[in-house]
Design a protein around this motif. Structure first.
Motif, mmCIF file in Angstrom:
data_model
loop_
_atom_site.group_PDB
_atom_site.id
_atom_site.type_symbol
_atom_site.label_atom_id
_atom_site.label_comp_id
_atom_site.label_asym_id
_atom_site.label_seq_id
_atom_site.Cartn_x
_atom_site.Cartn_y
_atom_site.Cartn_z
ATOM 1 N N SER A 1 10.127 5.414 -8.340
ATOM 2 C CA SER A 1 10.456 5.897 -9.991
ATOM 3 C C SER A 1 11.803 5.381 -9.798
ATOM 4 C CB SER A 1 9.897 6.734 -10.219
ATOM 5 O OG SER A 1 10.279 7.257 -11.897
ATOM 6 N N LEU A 2 11.861 4.709 -11.228
ATOM 7 C CA LEU A 2 13.507 4.557 -11.238
ATOM 8 C C LEU A 2 13.638 4.780 -12.930
ATOM 9 C CD1 LEU A 2 13.542 0.559 -10.303
ATOM 10 C CD2 LEU A 2 14.452 2.302 -9.895
ATOM 11 N N LEU B 1 17.367 -3.500 -14.182
ATOM 12 C CA LEU B 1 17.207 -4.122 -12.799
ATOM 13 C C LEU B 1 17.164 -5.149 -12.320
ATOM 14 C CD1 LEU B 1 16.876 -1.520 -9.726
ATOM 15 C CD2 LEU B 1 16.810 -4.335 -9.564
ATOM 16 N N LEU B 2 16.226 -5.462 -13.091
ATOM 17 C CA LEU B 2 16.388 -7.731 -12.785
ATOM 18 C C LEU B 2 17.177 -8.632 -13.760
ATOM 19 C CD1 LEU B 2 13.768 -9.121 -11.181
ATOM 20 C CD2 LEU B 2 12.624 -9.157 -13.784
ATOM 21 N N HIS B 3 17.862 -7.784 -14.845
ATOM 22 C CA HIS B 3 19.197 -8.402 -14.983
ATOM 23 C C HIS B 3 20.319 -8.254 -14.143
ATOM 24 C CE1 HIS B 3 18.466 -9.148 -19.646
ATOM 25 N NE2 HIS B 3 18.075 -7.901 -19.613
ATOM 26 N N VAL B 4 20.083 -6.920 -13.379
ATOM 27 C CA VAL B 4 21.688 -7.489 -12.793
ATOM 28 C C VAL B 4 21.166 -7.661 -11.551
ATOM 29 C CG1 VAL B 4 22.400 -5.524 -10.806
ATOM 30 C CG2 VAL B 4 21.805 -4.646 -12.754
ATOM 31 N N LEU B 5 19.176 -7.907 -10.638
ATOM 32 C CA LEU B 5 19.308 -9.317 -10.025
ATOM 33 C C LEU B 5 19.728 -10.491 -9.718
ATOM 34 C CD1 LEU B 5 18.166 -9.199 -6.765
ATOM 35 C CD2 LEU B 5 16.213 -9.206 -8.399
ATOM 36 N N ARG C 1 1.011 -1.102 -0.118
ATOM 37 C CA ARG C 1 -0.472 -0.151 -0.046
ATOM 38 C C ARG C 1 0.710 1.120 -0.208
ATOM 39 N NH1 ARG C 1 -3.511 -2.668 3.367
ATOM 40 N NH2 ARG C 1 -1.965 -2.053 5.338
ATOM 41 N N ARG C 2 1.976 1.781 1.014
ATOM 42 C CA ARG C 2 3.049 1.753 0.528
ATOM 43 C C ARG C 2 3.610 2.611 -0.944
ATOM 44 N NH1 ARG C 2 8.505 3.617 2.532
ATOM 45 N NH2 ARG C 2 8.999 1.198 1.645
ATOM 46 N N MET C 3 3.755 1.158 -1.548
ATOM 47 C CA MET C 3 4.405 1.807 -3.032
ATOM 48 C C MET C 3 3.568 2.244 -3.709
ATOM 49 S SD MET C 3 6.675 -1.002 -5.535
ATOM 50 C CE MET C 3 7.991 -0.870 -4.457
ATOM 51 N N PHE D 1 8.966 -5.317 -4.693
ATOM 52 C CA PHE D 1 10.138 -4.496 -3.288
ATOM 53 C C PHE D 1 10.985 -2.859 -4.123
ATOM 54 C CE2 PHE D 1 14.714 -4.938 -2.608
ATOM 55 C CZ PHE D 1 14.282 -5.477 -1.799
ATOM 56 N N TRP D 2 10.766 -2.362 -3.236
ATOM 57 C CA TRP D 2 10.372 -0.809 -2.736
ATOM 58 C C TRP D 2 12.711 -0.766 -3.355
ATOM 59 C CZ3 TRP D 2 6.954 2.970 -1.240
ATOM 60 C CH2 TRP D 2 7.414 4.145 -1.156
#
Length: 230
Positions: free
Chosen positions: A73-74, A131-135, A65-67, A205-206
């Motif tokens: 934003s990225l 970012l998901l590539h990195v993760l 809910r906070r998100m 995920f933040w």
């Protein structure tokens, strides 16, 4: 070819309208594969119901809910890549900045208006791609990109990912473009799909609060172990 500046999805659009707009977006993306507006609009056209379900999932937790309320934003204008690259090696911020530098690409950006939480989730999915590539550790070569799509399909059920896999894999399986054999290629996609399915929902995920966290720590927290290839 349709003008990308005039394409939009009306409120409460029917399935036929979503398919028509998606087709028009594909026409643009065929010539401009990095067009951010059509890329996001295509996702919303095909995954409206999926995004609505993801919004409901996020609304069940305080963090979700906070998100949805704060809408982090990225996008390119939100990222100071020079500052992120000054962080210690191995941290999320440093490795993301290096990813952009090494691949000679820029962060996601869009001018589409966010009218509701569903629009925001569509945007969030698009901007977390790099970012998901990195993760996950999946590469930016053809096979790595398809592995990431398979991971997203397993993790979120994204229909656009399934469409990309079907469309791209048909050509890859017919020729040597992937650089790997057919059976290995399919095994890697299947492994990525199952890994995504077994992993924590990454869209909730933040990441912006974890620039100084080591990628290895986040990978262990968010991603299921990568299946070993025999």
């Amino acid at each position: 070819m349709s003008d990308p500046q005039t394409l939009f999805l009306p409120d409460n659009a029917s399935l036929s309208t979503r398919l028509r707009v998606a087709y028009q977006c594909l026409g643009v993306l065929k010539h401009e594969p990095t067009n951010p507006n059509c890329g996001q609009l295509l996702n919303i056209c095909l995954d409206l119901n999926v995004y609505a379900s993801l919004v409901q999932q996020l609304q069940r937790s305080e963090e979700g809910r906070r998100m949805l309320s704060k809408r982090p934003s990225l996008q390119a204008r939100e990222l100071d890549l020079a500052a992120l690259e000054r962080l210690p090696e191995g941290t999320l911020g440093h490795e993301l900045a290096r990813y952009y530098r090494d691949n000679k690409i820029s962060p996601f950006d869009t001018t589409l208006e966010l009218k509701n939480d569903i629009d925001y989730i569509g945007k969030r999915y698009r901007e977390t791609h790099d970012l998901l590539h990195v993760l996950t550790g999946y590469g930016t070569d053809v096979v790595g990109e398809m592995e990431l799509q398979a991971y997203a399909l397993g993790n979120l059920g994204i229909r656009t990912a399934a469409f990309i896999l079907l469309y791209s894999s048909f050509g890859l399986l017919k020729g040597p473009q992937s650089g790997v054999g057919r059976s290995e290629y399919l095994r890697r996609l299947w492994a990525a799909y199952h890994r995504g399915h077994a992993s924590q929902l990454f869209l909730g995920f933040w990441f912006e609060e974890h620039w100084e966290t080591p990628v290895a720590t986040l990978r262990a927290r968010l991603c299921a172990p990568e299946e070993r290839m025999n």
